[in-house]
Structure formats: C-alpha cells, structure tokens
Design a protein around this motif. Structure first.
Motif, PDB file in Angstrom:
ATOM      1  N   SER A 173       3.085  27.524  -6.394  1.00 19.99           N
ATOM      2  CA  SER A 173       1.874  28.337  -6.573  1.00 19.99           C
ATOM      3  C   SER A 173       1.819  28.895  -7.986  1.00 19.99           C
ATOM      4  O   SER A 173       1.581  30.086  -8.195  1.00 19.99           O
ATOM      5  CB  SER A 173       1.829  29.471  -5.545  1.00 19.99           C
ATOM      6  N   LEU A 174       2.050  28.034  -8.976  1.00 23.71           N
ATOM      7  CA  LEU A 174       2.074  28.497 -10.366  1.00 23.71           C
ATOM      8  C   LEU A 174       0.742  29.100 -10.782  1.00 23.71           C
ATOM      9  O   LEU A 174       0.703  30.043 -11.586  1.00 23.71           O
ATOM     10  CB  LEU A 174       2.431  27.329 -11.288  1.00 23.71           C
ATOM     11  N   ALA A 175      -0.351  28.595 -10.232  1.00 18.62           N
ATOM     12  CA  ALA A 175      -1.669  29.112 -10.608  1.00 18.62           C
ATOM     13  C   ALA A 175      -1.860  30.556 -10.174  1.00 18.62           C
ATOM     14  O   ALA A 175      -2.728  31.258 -10.716  1.00 18.62           O
ATOM     15  CB  ALA A 175      -2.763  28.235 -10.009  1.00 18.62           C
ATOM     16  N   LEU A 176      -1.052  31.001  -9.212  1.00 16.79           N
ATOM     17  CA  LEU A 176      -1.177  32.375  -8.727  1.00 16.79           C
ATOM     18  C   LEU A 176      -0.294  33.348  -9.494  1.00 16.79           C
ATOM     19  O   LEU A 176      -0.391  34.558  -9.291  1.00 16.79           O
ATOM     20  CB  LEU A 176      -0.822  32.428  -7.235  1.00 16.79           C
ATOM     21  N   LEU A 177       0.579  32.822 -10.337  1.00 18.21           N
ATOM     22  CA  LEU A 177       1.482  33.676 -11.126  1.00 18.21           C
ATOM     23  C   LEU A 177       0.789  34.148 -12.393  1.00 18.21           C
ATOM     24  O   LEU A 177      -0.063  33.466 -12.957  1.00 18.21           O
ATOM     25  CB  LEU A 177       2.753  32.915 -11.490  1.00 18.21           C
ATOM     26  N   SER A 178       1.187  35.316 -12.841  1.00 19.86           N
ATOM     27  CA  SER A 178       0.694  35.812 -14.125  1.00 19.86           C
ATOM     28  C   SER A 178       1.670  35.426 -15.224  1.00 19.86           C
ATOM     29  O   SER A 178       2.770  34.935 -14.963  1.00 19.86           O
ATOM     30  CB  SER A 178       0.510  37.335 -14.070  1.00 19.86           C
ATOM     31  N   GLU A 179       1.251  35.636 -16.447  1.00 21.49           N
ATOM     32  CA  GLU A 179       2.116  35.315 -17.585  1.00 21.49           C
ATOM     33  C   GLU A 179       3.185  36.397 -17.758  1.00 21.49           C
ATOM     34  O   GLU A 179       2.968  37.539 -17.375  1.00 21.49           O
ATOM     35  CB  GLU A 179       1.268  35.205 -18.861  1.00 21.49           C
ATOM     36  N   PRO A 180       4.367  36.036 -18.292  1.00 22.01           N
ATOM     37  CA  PRO A 180       4.729  34.734 -18.860  1.00 22.01           C
ATOM     38  C   PRO A 180       5.347  33.762 -17.865  1.00 22.01           C
ATOM     39  O   PRO A 180       5.605  32.615 -18.195  1.00 22.01           O
ATOM     40  CB  PRO A 180       5.762  35.120 -19.923  1.00 22.01           C
ATOM     41  N   LEU A 181       5.594  34.199 -16.634  1.00 23.57           N
ATOM     42  CA  LEU A 181       6.286  33.339 -15.683  1.00 23.57           C
ATOM     43  C   LEU A 181       5.463  32.098 -15.349  1.00 23.57           C
ATOM     44  O   LEU A 181       6.029  31.023 -15.105  1.00 23.57           O
ATOM     45  CB  LEU A 181       6.595  34.121 -14.404  1.00 23.57           C
ATOM     46  N   ALA A 182       4.142  32.210 -15.377  1.00 21.19           N
ATOM     47  CA  ALA A 182       3.300  31.057 -15.059  1.00 21.19           C
ATOM     48  C   ALA A 182       3.539  29.921 -16.038  1.00 21.19           C
ATOM     49  O   ALA A 182       3.675  28.754 -15.645  1.00 21.19           O
ATOM     50  CB  ALA A 182       1.832  31.470 -15.060  1.00 21.19           C
ATOM     51  N   SER A 183       3.601  30.244 -17.328  1.00 17.50           N
ATOM     52  CA  SER A 183       3.817  29.201 -18.340  1.00 17.50           C
ATOM     53  C   SER A 183       5.217  28.617 -18.246  1.00 17.50           C
ATOM     54  O   SER A 183       5.402  27.398 -18.318  1.00 17.50           O
ATOM     55  CB  SER A 183       3.583  29.775 -19.746  1.00 17.50           C
ATOM     56  N   VAL A 184       6.197  29.470 -18.061  1.00 20.70           N
ATOM     57  CA  VAL A 184       7.574  28.988 -17.958  1.00 20.70           C
ATOM     58  C   VAL A 184       7.726  28.080 -16.745  1.00 20.70           C
ATOM     59  O   VAL A 184       8.428  27.067 -16.778  1.00 20.70           O
ATOM     60  CB  VAL A 184       8.555  30.171 -17.875  1.00 20.70           C
TER      61      VAL A 184
END
Length: 801
Positions: free
Chosen positions: A329-340
C-alpha cells in the motif's frame, strides 16, 4: 446475515434432525489427511548442544540476547521448579515492566535448549489472540494446515504434547490467571509464564524478578562497552536505576554512537520523560524513556524514513507486523517512507536500521517492537503526531484486510492483522474503513470458533460506538448486529432477540427496507424467531427477506443463497418438505457454481439438502451427500468446526435409521462430548446432542441409561427453553417412549398426553410431529388397554423423540 446460520437456525423435529448446530469452540484432534500426526511433533534429528539456538522448525524465539548477564540464581530456580512442578511464573516483584521477566525466560530456553524439541513464546497480553498464537505452533509443527480452525489446531497440539513431552512454552506478559488457564497444555512438558501481576500461585511456582543487583548492571555495561571503567559503569547503573532494560538500552546507545559516559549522563538528565503514562505502573526510572529517546532522535536525524516507520509500528500491536502491510500500500504512505518503499532493497534497509538502533526485532514474520519501546515512542511523539500515525496505520490496515471472513484461505491473513486492528482501538477511530474491519474481526473470530473473544470484542465495539456515534449510526448498527449474533451463537436466544429487533427497526428507519445491512438484520430476525419457536412468523419474515435479496442483490449473491437455505430450514421445521427440497436443490446448485464445492456456505447447503432427503425417505442419496459433505468439512474446516460436527451428527441420524446403531452411537457420543466441553451442559446444541445420543441408547436396548439421560435433558430443556418449546416437547415424547420400555406405562401415558396437548396448541393438529405424537399416544393407550401395538412398530423400534 448471521454467518453459519444457513441451515443451523433449524430446530430438529425428529430423531433424524438432531444435528449439532450453531457455533461452538469445538476442541478435538483434527484427523484429516493434512495432519502429520502427534508422533512427529517437535521431531528433530541429531543431538543438540547445550545453549545452542533452538531448532527453527519448532521455535519462534528470536536470536539469543548476547548481552544477557547475571540472574544465575533465578535461572537455577526456574530449572528446579520446572523439573519438580512443570510450571513456573517469572513475575515482577514491584509489578514493573522492563525488569527482565521475559529475557530471563528466553535465556533459560536457550541455556537448556538441549532438553527440548519445542520452544515457543506465546504473546499472552491479548486474550482474544492467544488461541491464534498456539494455532501457529500447531501449523509450524506440521500438525495441521494453516486453514484449520483454532480450536482444532490447539486440540491437535495438546494431543501431540501428551506424547512428546520435550517442549517448553512461554506465555509472555500474561495478566489474568483465570483467563489464561484454559489455554494451558496438558502437564508433561514445561511451562513458563511471565507477568507483572501476583496471583499465580495456584497455577505455577513463582520466581520473583526485581531490578538488577548493582554488580549485574556493571557486568552488563562492561561486557557491551569496551574499556568502560568500573566507576563509570557504576555511575551509569545508578542513573539508570538498575532497571535491566534501561541498562541494556544505554549500552546499545553508547556502543553505536561512541558517546562518552559524561555526555550520556548529561543527556539523560535533560532529555527524560515518563516511561508510561496513565494506567501504567508509576515507579519506572525515567532513564528507559531517555535512552529510547536518544535512539529515536538519532534515527530521526539520520534516517527519517526509518523514524516514520517506527512511529507507525509504535501504534500497532507488540506482535509481528508483516512488512507487506507497508509494501502493498505504498500509495497510502506519506513521504519519505513512500519514496523509499518503491525500492524494495532500500525499504528492507529501513527495517534493518530500526533494528540496529535497538528499537525492533526482525524475523520472517516481519518487524516487532517491544511494548515498552512502543509506549515511550508514543509518549515522545505527542498527541498530534500520535493521531497522524494512528490514522495512517488505520488506513494501511483497512486496505490490507480480506473481503471474506468465511473462506478459510483468508484466516492466516486475519490472524496476522487482527491484533493490530485491535491495538489501533477501533472504538475511538474516526476511520470508516477501520470500523468496518473491526466488525469483520468479530466475524473472523467466530469463523475460527473463538466465540467468547468474538463476543467480548463485539460487545465492546457496540457499547463504545453507542456512546460515541449514537444508536442510529451505521457502525453502531453493525456492531449491534455482531453483538447479537455472538450472543445467539452462544445460545443466549432470549438475550439476543430484543437487540435483533431493535437493530432491525433502526435499520429500516435509517437505511430503508432494501439496504444490505437491513436485509442482514431482517435475516437475523427470522433466525431468532425460529430459535424461539415462532415458526409461522419466521417463515413470513424469511420469505420477505429472500424476495428482497433476490431483487436487490440478485439470485446468486451469497447473502441471497443464505437467505434461501434459511427459508428452506423453516419450511422443513413446518413440515413443508416438498417446498423445502425444491429450494434446497436449487440453492445447492447455485452455491456450487458461484462459490465452489468446498466453500463453507456450499457445504451448509449440501447438509440442508441431505437432511431433507433423509426426512423424505431417500436415505441412500442423503447418506452419500452427508458423507461427502463431512469429508469436505473435515478437510476444509477441520474436525472440530461446528459445521463438521453438524455433518457428523446428521450422518449418525441416517445410520440410526438404517439400523447401524453401534456406529451411530459412537459418532453421537463424540459429538456430545465435544458440545459439553465447549458449550456447556445447558447449551441448546448440547441438549440436542444429548437427546440424540439417548435415542441411540434406546435403540440398542439400553433403556436405563437412555431414561436417565432423557430425564436429565428434559429438566434442562424446561429450564433453558421453557415448557412449551418444541425442542422440550420432543424431549418429552422421547422420554415417554423409553418409559414404556422401562415398564412405566402409566407414567408414559401421562407424559405423552401432556406432550400432545402442548404440541396441538404450539404446532397445530396437522403438523407432522403432532401427528406422530398422536400415533404414539394411541399405541401407549393400547398397551394400557391390553392391546399391544404391532410388532416392530416404528415408535417402539426406533425410540423416536
């Protein structure tokens, strides 16, 4: 609609309908082909060296703590108590956390690993999830498949433990002895409990664990920090209050950062916070929070993505968190964890970084944060950041849950996610999707046979949402539905019925008659009416519900299929067998096409049709369907699942009819034993099983045993169900037949007269059961008048109810 109630809302009206129904925590060894057998439990080739890591095939322990020091006397005491008594409890003398209760138990496990074939740690702080943890051991040991119900898995596990006694279980962070005790395995192996609480003396021999002795603190610090002077170590130990977790954490921080003693002590003095807030013991040294804050500060400054992930993990349960919760569910994460997270290797390095900072453990199950570290991280973040983390974690969980709770293939996922959904506290969440998921957790627990935990969770959700959201909110209504559902399954029909009625009235007013949740509530209302023997009203409600389901959802929707078989059950109860058969045949065909042959709802539809065919005299086909269904239930659900028990009981009825009373008695005896163990002597399903077993005793000529059992069961039926309940009346008729064989003909005449009068009033004079009772009454009257009934008459020969 009430899951599991497709056919299980039926009250059997004769000896061919005495199947076990409803949902109960059935406990019995699973004997299907997936089981490797208890003889293989904990098997491991070769002799283990003392202190070697435990065999991974039967161990869930993390790596041994290389910094463990001291506690020699306590380790010796544990060994002595286990050898002498088999059980020991390591508990905090001051009811404090962080004193090393768990570390002591784990060190014992590694130190004496050569003495065991099985080493398993059970997280025991959450009562609802202990069963799932033990079930994981059964799966890991090869005793059962991953889709087997929790009760069946535990029974298989306990049976294996009785054969191979080289096992050690650690129940970690237990709270209530009375809650935990039912999960204990049979004696023979060794059991360690860790707890902050006193009150374990009746269950295990205590080992009191307190703060480190100063020498132990110094030894740990010097073993972890090269060239640390004894005086500096003593100063550190003093500032840390000799709390073992604080000492160990300080050693980690100083080793990783190279921080001098004076600087650490200075930071410790100026960056402290309370370890735990309200509801936690108040005598923790502040140094634990300070050491964790130093690590989290360093993580935040150097690895912001790792710090973000730590904050998310801190609001979840202290159980393994599957990494797929984040990666899927990367699209549901906020930055910076989404990019990593888009770089899989970089993401796993984030996990590694958290572990390297001493803030988490990792394994193939995911990442796991100790509850004390979680508490300090949450306190450090403050209310705003805590709310943000909980909202994002709730979104991730809601996206990860399966849609289906009926399919056993989804159960491993539910088992993993359930503790984290509970940890987020869905009673206070504003997330719509998390409230949905929380309601589904109750259904999952019911599917696994964990009815009491499901009831407790549903009750808590209902009460909190009633206050927070009001009685007409959609989720309050859903929670009320599951609360009543759990009560109904546990046999509390009279307690559940008013809640079901109120929920249906509110659903119709708020959502409309055709809304899916209203249809579910209407179905439950029909099921409840049938359980209370209001059969005519039940038929009317179920016919209306089925018509609406077909119009709104379509003929092949699972809820429509469930409503169809539920109506067929009522028609059976009313003696409308032809109409019942037509609906059952059509619904089974649709279930097989839409859901597949092995889906639990298909299996229930098959059992429904088999029961009807048996009543219509098509015994050969009924038996073939029942045998096939029973085999599938055992393979898909496990021997101990309520549906498997219902299928087994139904097969026994057919065997009785065909004259195979010995085999029928064996099956019915097993079903009755399980019902008593799991549901209690007074549960309606237990009463059905008792009468069914007594009928077989009668058929085999064991009239004294049959009469004693029938008299006891009738007394229970009257007390639990009432004098006029059809199940009570069937019990009366069955007892009358046995009284005849016991040469108590006048007593039988009085009882059968009373039975007939009540059936005519309750069921009507044209009901098949009323007619049968009238026939039996005539036969008994003939006996009194000196005219014997025809030899081999059905009632005398079968001992029907």
């Amino acid at each position: 609609m009430i899951p599991g109630q497709i056919r299980q809302d039926v009250i059997g009206l004769d000896s061919s309908r005495q199947a076990v129904q409803g949902h109960g925590v059935q406990v019995v060894v699973n004997t299907d082909s997936r089981l490797t057998g208890p003889q293989e439990f904990g098997s491991a080739a070769g002799k283990k060296d003392p202190g070697a890591p435990p065999p991974t095939v039967v161990s869930n322990l993390a790596m041994r703590n290389p910094g463990f020091v001291g506690r020699e006397a306590s380790l010796g005491q544990i060994r002595q108590l286990l050898v002498e008594h088999g059980r020991a409890v390591t508990r905090s003398r001051d009811r404090m956390g962080g004193v090393g209760k768990t570390q002591l138990a784990i060190e014992y496990a590694f130190r004496f690993a050569a003495e065991y074939d099985v080493l398993w740690l059970v997280a025991a702080e959450n009562d609802e999830l202990i069963g799932g943890n033990l079930a994981q051991l059964a799966v890991a040991s090869g005793l059962v498949g991953a889709d087997v119900t929790t009760p069946a898995a535990i029974k298989a596990l306990h049976a294996a433990m009785q054969i191979n006694r080289r096992w050690l279980l650690i129940f970690d962070n237990a709270e209530d002895p009375n809650t935990l005790a039912p999960w204990f395995p049979p004696r023979g192996g060794h059991l360690i409990i860790t707890s902050r609480n006193p009150g374990w003396d009746e269950f295990a021999a205590p080992v009191e664990v307190s703060l480190f002795e100063r020498a132990e603190s110094v030894l740990l610090l010097q073993s972890r920090i090269p060239r640390l002077p004894a005086k500096a170590a003593d100063r550190l130990a003093e500032a840390l209050g000799d709390l073992p977790l604080a000492v160990a954490q300080a050693a980690t921080v100083m080793t990783e950062t190279g921080m001098p003693t004076d600087e650490y002590l200075d930071l410790l003095a100026h960056h402290t916070t309370e370890i735990l807030d309200g509801g936690r013991p108040g005598n923790y040294p502040t140094s634990l929070a300070a050491s964790i804050r130093l690590s989290t500060d360093r993580l935040t400054q150097g690895h912001p993505a790792a710090a973000q992930m730590l904050n998310l993990c801190a609001v979840l349960a202290p159980e393994p968190i599957p990494l797929s919760l984040f990666t899927q569910s990367l699209a549901l994460l906020s930055e910076p964890l989404a990019s990593v997270g888009r770089n899989r290797l970089a993401f796993y390095n984030v996990v590694k970084t958290i572990a390297e900072h001493g803030l988490a453990g990792t394994s193939h199950d995911g990442i796991q944060i100790h509850r004390l570290i979680q508490a300090v991280v949450r306190d450090r973040n403050g209310s705003h950041h805590l709310t943000v983390a909980r909202d994002q974690a709730a979104t991730l969980l809601a996206a990860a849950v399966p849609n289906d709770t009926d399919d056993p293939a989804t159960w491993p996922i539910w088992s993993t996610l359930a503790p984290h959904i509970i940890a987020i506290d869905p009673t206070t969440t504003v997330k719509y999707q998390l409230r949905e998921a929380a309601c589904q957790v109750t259904l999952y627990l019911l599917r696994r046979g964990e009815h009491q935990p499901a009831l407790l969770l549903a009750e808590r959700l209902h009460q909190h949402w009633l206050e927070l959201l009001g009685p007409d909110d959609i989720h309050t209504l859903k929670a009320a539905t599951e609360h009543a559902h759990a009560l109904h399954i546990r046999g509390n029909f009279h307690q559940a019925h008013p809640m079901i009625v109120d929920t249906l009235v509110r659903c119709r007013r708020v959502l409309g008659d055709d809304y899916p949740q209203t249809l579910r509530a209407a179905h439950d209302f029909g099921v409840s009416l049938q359980a209370l023997a209001e059969y005519a009203r039940a038929q009317t409600v179920k016919e209306d519900t089925l018509a609406r389901c077909r119009r709104v959802l379509g003929d092949d929707h699972p809820d429509t299929l469930g409503a169809a078989v539920s109506l067929a059950a009522t028609l059976y109860t009313l003696g409308e067998y032809a109409q019942d058969r037509a609906i059952s045949e059509d619904t089974l065909a649709r279930c097989r096409r839409v859901l597949g042959d092995d889906h639990p709802n298909t299996l229930r539809a098959a059992m429904s049709l088999s029961d009807t065919l048996h009543r219509l005299g098509e015994h050969a086909r009924a038996k073939a369907i029942k045998e096939d269904t029973l085999a599938r239930c055992r393979r898909v659900l496990g021997d101990n699942h309520p549906d498997a028990l219902s299928a087994a009981a139904g097969l026994a009825m057919i065997l009785d009819t065909q004259g195979d009373h010995a085999k029928a008695q064996a099956i019915k005896g097993e079903v009755l034993t399980r019902c008593k163990e799991v549901l209690g002597d007074d549960h309606p399903e237990t009463l059905r099983a008792a009468i069914s077993f007594a009928v077989t005793l009668h058929n085999r000529g064991e009239y004294a045993r049959a009469r004693a059992m029938k008299e006891d069961t009738l007394a229970r039926c009257r007390r639990v169900l009432g004098d006029d309940h059809p199940e009570t009346l069937l019990s009366m008729r069955s007892l009358a037949l046995t009284l005849v064989e016991s040469k108590r003909v006048m007593q039988a005449r009085f009882l059968i007269d009373d039975t007939l009068n009540r059936q005519q009033r309750v069921l009507g004079t044209k009901h098949p059961e009323t007619k049968l009772t009238s026939e039996i009454r005539a036969q008994i009257a003939a006996l009194i008048g000196g005219t014997s009934p025809a030899k081999g008459s059905r009632s005398r020969r079968t001992g029907r109810r």
